[in-house]
Motif scaffolding. Structure first.
Motif, PDB file in Angstrom:
ATOM      1  N   SER A  10       7.315   9.462  12.744  1.00 54.46           N
ATOM      2  CA  SER A  10       8.224   9.442  11.597  1.00 54.46           C
ATOM      3  C   SER A  10       8.089   8.143  10.803  1.00 54.46           C
ATOM      4  CB  SER A  10       9.671   9.634  12.057  1.00 54.46           C
ATOM      5  OG  SER A  10      10.030   8.590  12.921  1.00 54.46           O
ATOM      6  N   HIS A  11       7.606   7.080  11.445  1.00 50.41           N
ATOM      7  CA  HIS A  11       7.447   5.809  10.725  1.00 50.41           C
ATOM      8  C   HIS A  11       5.991   5.494  10.427  1.00 50.41           C
ATOM      9  CE1 HIS A  11      11.486   5.443  12.293  1.00 50.41           C
ATOM     10  NE2 HIS A  11      11.709   4.472  11.435  1.00 50.41           N
ATOM     11  N   PHE A  12       5.109   6.491  10.588  1.00 49.85           N
ATOM     12  CA  PHE A  12       3.683   6.223  10.496  1.00 49.85           C
ATOM     13  C   PHE A  12       3.302   5.524   9.186  1.00 49.85           C
ATOM     14  CE2 PHE A  12      -0.764   7.356   9.703  1.00 49.85           C
ATOM     15  CZ  PHE A  12      -1.333   6.887  10.873  1.00 49.85           C
ATOM     16  N   PHE A  13       3.755   6.096   8.083  1.00 44.41           N
ATOM     17  CA  PHE A  13       3.339   5.551   6.793  1.00 44.41           C
ATOM     18  C   PHE A  13       3.930   4.170   6.551  1.00 44.41           C
ATOM     19  CE2 PHE A  13       2.367  10.011   6.195  1.00 44.41           C
ATOM     20  CZ  PHE A  13       1.053   9.884   5.766  1.00 44.41           C
ATOM     21  N   LEU A  14       5.138   3.979   7.058  1.00 41.93           N
ATOM     22  CA  LEU A  14       5.756   2.666   6.933  1.00 41.93           C
ATOM     23  C   LEU A  14       4.935   1.638   7.723  1.00 41.93           C
ATOM     24  CD1 LEU A  14       8.312   1.752   5.465  1.00 41.93           C
ATOM     25  CD2 LEU A  14       9.413   1.630   7.698  1.00 41.93           C
ATOM     26  N   LEU A  15       4.519   2.030   8.931  1.00 43.00           N
ATOM     27  CA  LEU A  15       3.716   1.128   9.763  1.00 43.00           C
ATOM     28  C   LEU A  15       2.384   0.807   9.084  1.00 43.00           C
ATOM     29  CD1 LEU A  15       4.344   2.535  13.349  1.00 43.00           C
ATOM     30  CD2 LEU A  15       4.943   0.274  12.498  1.00 43.00           C
ATOM     31  N   VAL A  16       1.745   1.849   8.544  1.00 46.57           N
ATOM     32  CA  VAL A  16       0.482   1.630   7.824  1.00 46.57           C
ATOM     33  C   VAL A  16       0.718   0.668   6.661  1.00 46.57           C
ATOM     34  CG1 VAL A  16      -1.318   2.714   6.436  1.00 46.57           C
ATOM     35  CG2 VAL A  16      -0.485   3.849   8.485  1.00 46.57           C
ATOM     36  N   LEU A  17       1.810   0.886   5.974  1.00 43.99           N
ATOM     37  CA  LEU A  17       2.123   0.034   4.822  1.00 43.99           C
ATOM     38  C   LEU A  17       2.311  -1.423   5.259  1.00 43.99           C
ATOM     39  CD1 LEU A  17       2.775   0.339   1.735  1.00 43.99           C
ATOM     40  CD2 LEU A  17       5.169   0.152   2.414  1.00 43.99           C
ATOM     41  N   TYR A  18       3.054  -1.622   6.357  1.00 41.06           N
ATOM     42  CA  TYR A  18       3.236  -2.979   6.882  1.00 41.06           C
ATOM     43  C   TYR A  18       1.892  -3.620   7.172  1.00 41.06           C
ATOM     44  CZ  TYR A  18       8.262  -2.334   7.695  1.00 41.06           C
ATOM     45  OH  TYR A  18       9.590  -2.139   7.549  1.00 41.06           O
ATOM     46  N   GLN A  19       1.027  -2.853   7.842  1.00 38.54           N
ATOM     47  CA  GLN A  19      -0.284  -3.372   8.224  1.00 38.54           C
ATOM     48  C   GLN A  19      -1.068  -3.779   6.990  1.00 38.54           C
ATOM     49  OE1 GLN A  19      -1.866  -2.502  11.852  1.00 38.54           O
ATOM     50  NE2 GLN A  19       0.171  -3.330  11.882  1.00 38.54           N
ATOM     51  N   LEU A  20      -1.046  -2.899   6.000  1.00 34.14           N
ATOM     52  CA  LEU A  20      -1.794  -3.184   4.775  1.00 34.14           C
ATOM     53  C   LEU A  20      -1.242  -4.439   4.114  1.00 34.14           C
ATOM     54  CD1 LEU A  20      -2.317   0.353   3.246  1.00 34.14           C
ATOM     55  CD2 LEU A  20      -4.054  -1.176   4.148  1.00 34.14           C
ATOM     56  N   LEU A  21       0.082  -4.500   4.019  1.00 32.85           N
ATOM     57  CA  LEU A  21       0.700  -5.652   3.366  1.00 32.85           C
ATOM     58  C   LEU A  21       0.354  -6.930   4.122  1.00 32.85           C
ATOM     59  CD1 LEU A  21       4.258  -4.485   2.299  1.00 32.85           C
ATOM     60  CD2 LEU A  21       2.289  -5.000   0.883  1.00 32.85           C
ATOM     61  N   PHE A  22       0.478  -6.860   5.446  1.00 30.87           N
ATOM     62  CA  PHE A  22       0.206  -8.031   6.273  1.00 30.87           C
ATOM     63  C   PHE A  22      -1.262  -8.445   6.143  1.00 30.87           C
ATOM     64  CE2 PHE A  22      -0.735 -10.222  10.246  1.00 30.87           C
ATOM     65  CZ  PHE A  22       0.361 -11.049  10.397  1.00 30.87           C
ATOM     66  N   GLY A  23      -2.167  -7.465   6.319  1.00 32.44           N
ATOM     67  CA  GLY A  23      -3.603  -7.766   6.279  1.00 32.44           C
ATOM     68  C   GLY A  23      -4.049  -8.264   4.918  1.00 32.44           C
ATOM     69  N   ILE A  24      -3.705  -7.504   3.890  1.00 32.07           N
ATOM     70  CA  ILE A  24      -4.120  -7.883   2.543  1.00 32.07           C
ATOM     71  C   ILE A  24      -3.427  -9.174   2.140  1.00 32.07           C
ATOM     72  CG2 ILE A  24      -4.078  -7.210   0.116  1.00 32.07           C
ATOM     73  CD1 ILE A  24      -4.407  -4.331   1.017  1.00 32.07           C
ATOM     74  N   GLY A  25      -2.169  -9.282   2.519  1.00 38.69           N
ATOM     75  CA  GLY A  25      -1.406 -10.494   2.185  1.00 38.69           C
ATOM     76  C   GLY A  25      -2.091 -11.728   2.743  1.00 38.69           C
ATOM     77  N   ILE A  26      -2.406 -11.672   4.033  1.00 39.81           N
ATOM     78  CA  ILE A  26      -3.073 -12.819   4.660  1.00 39.81           C
ATOM     79  C   ILE A  26      -4.411 -13.077   3.982  1.00 39.81           C
ATOM     80  CG2 ILE A  26      -4.428 -13.407   6.710  1.00 39.81           C
ATOM     81  CD1 ILE A  26      -2.219 -12.841   8.415  1.00 39.81           C
ATOM     82  N   GLY A  27      -5.189 -12.002   3.782  1.00 43.55           N
ATOM     83  CA  GLY A  27      -6.512 -12.157   3.171  1.00 43.55           C
ATOM     84  C   GLY A  27      -6.429 -12.811   1.809  1.00 43.55           C
ATOM     85  N   VAL A  28      -5.563 -12.272   0.974  1.00 48.15           N
ATOM     86  CA  VAL A  28      -5.506 -12.736  -0.415  1.00 48.15           C
ATOM     87  C   VAL A  28      -4.893 -14.132  -0.507  1.00 48.15           C
ATOM     88  CG1 VAL A  28      -4.436 -12.325  -2.634  1.00 48.15           C
ATOM     89  CG2 VAL A  28      -5.463 -10.432  -1.397  1.00 48.15           C
ATOM     90  N   ILE A  29      -3.754 -14.306   0.150  1.00 48.52           N
ATOM     91  CA  ILE A  29      -3.055 -15.587  -0.001  1.00 48.52           C
ATOM     92  C   ILE A  29      -3.891 -16.724   0.569  1.00 48.52           C
ATOM     93  CG2 ILE A  29      -1.016 -16.911   0.667  1.00 48.52           C
ATOM     94  CD1 ILE A  29       0.517 -14.228   0.595  1.00 48.52           C
ATOM     95  N   SER A  30      -4.514 -16.488   1.754  1.00 47.31           N
ATOM     96  CA  SER A  30      -5.277 -17.607   2.307  1.00 47.31           C
ATOM     97  C   SER A  30      -6.525 -17.893   1.486  1.00 47.31           C
ATOM     98  CB  SER A  30      -5.614 -17.411   3.787  1.00 47.31           C
ATOM     99  OG  SER A  30      -5.596 -16.079   4.138  1.00 47.31           O
ATOM    100  N   SER A  31      -7.185 -16.848   0.930  1.00 48.62           N
ATOM    101  CA  SER A  31      -8.330 -17.139   0.062  1.00 48.62           C
ATOM    102  C   SER A  31      -7.869 -17.963  -1.119  1.00 48.62           C
ATOM    103  CB  SER A  31      -8.978 -15.875  -0.493  1.00 48.62           C
ATOM    104  OG  SER A  31      -9.024 -14.880   0.446  1.00 48.62           O
ATOM    105  N   PHE A  32      -6.749 -17.553  -1.659  1.00 49.75           N
ATOM    106  CA  PHE A  32      -6.238 -18.209  -2.857  1.00 49.75           C
ATOM    107  C   PHE A  32      -5.992 -19.694  -2.602  1.00 49.75           C
ATOM    108  CE2 PHE A  32      -3.815 -18.315  -6.781  1.00 49.75           C
ATOM    109  CZ  PHE A  32      -4.477 -17.336  -7.495  1.00 49.75           C
ATOM    110  N   ILE A  33      -5.323 -19.974  -1.471  1.00 49.41           N
ATOM    111  CA  ILE A  33      -5.004 -21.367  -1.157  1.00 49.41           C
ATOM    112  C   ILE A  33      -6.273 -22.131  -0.788  1.00 49.41           C
ATOM    113  CG2 ILE A  33      -3.761 -22.863   0.432  1.00 49.41           C
ATOM    114  CD1 ILE A  33      -1.671 -20.626   0.662  1.00 49.41           C
ATOM    115  N   ALA A  34      -7.139 -21.483   0.035  1.00 53.44           N
ATOM    116  CA  ALA A  34      -8.303 -22.200   0.560  1.00 53.44           C
ATOM    117  C   ALA A  34      -9.250 -22.631  -0.550  1.00 53.44           C
ATOM    118  CB  ALA A  34      -9.035 -21.323   1.567  1.00 53.44           C
ATOM    119  N   ILE A  35      -9.371 -21.830  -1.611  1.00 55.18           N
ATOM    120  CA  ILE A  35     -10.346 -22.157  -2.655  1.00 55.18           C
ATOM    121  C   ILE A  35      -9.877 -23.302  -3.539  1.00 55.18           C
ATOM    122  CG2 ILE A  35     -11.511 -21.257  -4.686  1.00 55.18           C
ATOM    123  CD1 ILE A  35     -11.640 -18.618  -3.358  1.00 55.18           C
TER     124      ILE A  35
END
Lengths: 302, 229
Positions: free
Chosen positions: A271-296
């Motif tokens: 019942s929470h599958f899509f919410l969990l996927v969404l969390y994962q995407l937000l977490f993964g993409i968030g980390i990827g994007v924000i850290s690239s942004f800061i690191a550069i």
């Protein structure tokens, strides 16, 4: 603008593929961070359900003397319901109490016969009181002791179980706090580890970044491909992490149910599958994007 | 076109080293100017100031209508598209092919794809690397790398090409090829600024020579030879 976006995505995918070793290394770390993150969400839900089901078992009952009138008892009930600490109050009349007593001892002939032989119903009517927060039972008990005349009351269970209830309440409170702290700590660790990995990846590209600047690339062109790579990392790792966790949840669900009957992990997961996927995407993409942004940032000064 | 006015550059560190002291010179369009001097004379610093990689401690660096000494990092990319730079260590992007390295300079300038295809093909032809277009940088020899770098520097049709020791890592044969290429580019109307300590090359060119020593301009001769004062 559209050409620029198209080119940035192209560079991102190209670099991702041409530096596959670096990409894989980075993604493994992000994947581990994601698994920790997802594990925290699921174990949080399990722990919460466990604590709730324990909490649900705690209540206090007030048993009335047989002479007490029903009006009197209902008045006390509605007074109790006015209190903010009280979650619910259930009234069990003498007849209902007898009925459930009979039900419980249906197989036992001696007890059934004994009850039949009595001319009068020996059982008391009672109120079952549940508090929203288990640490509030003492307040409710205090209220009962002070405001309900002792002439009406047979007994109040809290007075007998006070030690157990209070101890359980504090255990519940501490478990919640410890759980929250542990989750917070692990999340921060996961984020920092993933962040540092991306930082090192970009560090190894620092010469290329300065070359791009020297050739006349504006910051968008330098940063863009790395941000696109961050998005790709997030997407791929989120999918892998869900793919890894799903069978584990399916396999573990019956065992969890054995310990915590109220926890249907499969049901929760579906019942929470899509919410969990969404969390994962937000977490993964968030980390990827924000850290690239800061690191550069620091390499853009050329 | 290029104008250094009383330019000094001091690197503030424990020794407060003065890399350039009161440097003054003008370079006109279509000139071919060699900047010579020993290692550490200030040639590279001078070029870094020109492309805005460093800021002068004193004085002004003017290029066309840009006052480079006053520019912010955000304004630099646009200016740099008018200067093609060739470095001793090539500074090519290792994850891109020869073609992509050259195209990159145009892509970041926002040129349309069809134009890029035509231009890149044309300059790769000019530097005689048409058949290596799809090779990655590590698959090329030193001379080929430097020719890719020159192709990238000229593909934007810049007003000036700046070459910082472009032959420093090359053998005499390849060096000659690079210099010939720079001469050709100059003949097509592009200003060339060449920093080098290669005596033969400078003598053979017979063009204007600016001699730097300890950060100062010691000589500036219209048809110079390489000689240390």
């Amino acid at each position: 603008m559209l050409t620029a976006i198209h080119r940035l995505i192209k560079y991102g995918i190209q670099t991702f593929w041409r530096q596959r070793l670096l990409s894989i290394a980075t993604m493994v770390v992000i994947l581990l961070a994601l698994l920790v993150f997802e594990g925290l969400i699921i174990s949080g839900v399990i722990a919460n359900t466990a604590i709730n089901s324990i909490q649900d078992k705690i209540d206090i009952s007030i048993y009335f003397k047989t002479a007490t009138s029903e009006d009197e008892m209902l008045r006390i009930k509605s007074n109790l319901e006015q209190m903010t600490e009280v979650k619910s109050v259930e009234y069990v009349s003498r007849d209902e109490a007898l009925e459930s007593f009979r039900e419980r001892h249906k197989g036992d002939v001696t007890i059934s016969q004994a009850v039949e032989e009595l001319e009068e119903n020996p059982l008391s009517a009672s109120l079952n009181i549940k508090a929203g927060d288990p640490s509030k039972y003492s307040i409710i008990a205090n209220y009962l002791n002070n405001n309900v005349s002792g002439d009406l009351v047979e007994k109040i269970t809290y007075n007998e179980n006070q030690v157990v209830i209070d101890r359980l309440a504090s255990i519940i409170k501490v478990s919640r706090q410890v759980g929250l702290l542990a989750a917070l700590f692990l999340t921060i660790v996961a984020i920092l580890v993933a962040f540092n990995t991306i930082l090192l990846g970009i560090y190894s590209n620092r010469d290329e970044i300065s070359i791009m600047r020297l050739v006349g690339a504006s910051n968008i062109y330098v940063r863009g491909p790395f941000v696109v790579m961050g998005v790709i990392y997030g997407l791929i790792t989120a999918v892998i992490s869900i793919a890894l966790v799903t069978p584990v949840v399916w396999f573990a669900a019956p065992y969890v149910k054995l310990f915590i009957p109220a926890m249907d992990l499969r049901e929760y997961f579906t019942s929470h599958f899509f919410l969990l996927v969404l969390y994962q995407l937000l977490f993964g993409i968030g980390i990827g994007v924000i850290s690239s942004f800061i690191a550069i940032r620091r390499y853009l000064k050329v | 076109m290029i104008n250094f006015q009383n330019v000094s550059k001091i690197y503030y560190n424990s020794s407060n080293h003065s890399a350039l002291v009161d440097v003054n010179f003008k370079i006109n369009p279509r000139e071919f100017v060699s900047i010579v001097g020993r290692s550490g004379a200030g040639k590279s610093t001078l070029i870094k100031l020109l492309i805005g990689e460093e800021k002068p401690s004193k004085g002004r660096v003017i290029f066309g209508h840009y006052d480079i000494s006053e520019m912010k990092p955000k304004q630099l990319p646009e200016m740099r598209r008018h200067i093609g730079v060739v470095f001793q260590d090539f500074k090519l992007l290792p994850t891109k092919t020869a073609y992509e390295n050259v195209a990159f300079a145009l892509e970041v300038a926002g040129r349309p794809q069809r134009e890029i295809d035509d231009l890149v093909e044309e300059v790769l032809d000019l530097v005689d690397l048409a058949d290596k277009a799809e090779n990655f940088i590590h698959e090329l020899s030193g001379g080929e790398k430097q020719r890719v770098a020159i192709a990238r520097a000229m593909v934007n049709r810049p007003d000036v090409i700046v070459a910082d020791e472009p032959t420093g890592n090359l053998d005499p044969f390849n060096s000659l090829g690079i210099i010939t290429l720079l001469q050709q580019i100059n003949q097509l109307g592009t200003t060339v600024l060449l920093a080098t300590h290669n005596k033969e090359i400078v003598n053979q060119l017979g063009r204007r020579v600016i001699l730097l020593e300890n950060g100062r301009v010691m000589r500036d001769v219209a048809k110079g030879k390489y000689s240390l004062a």
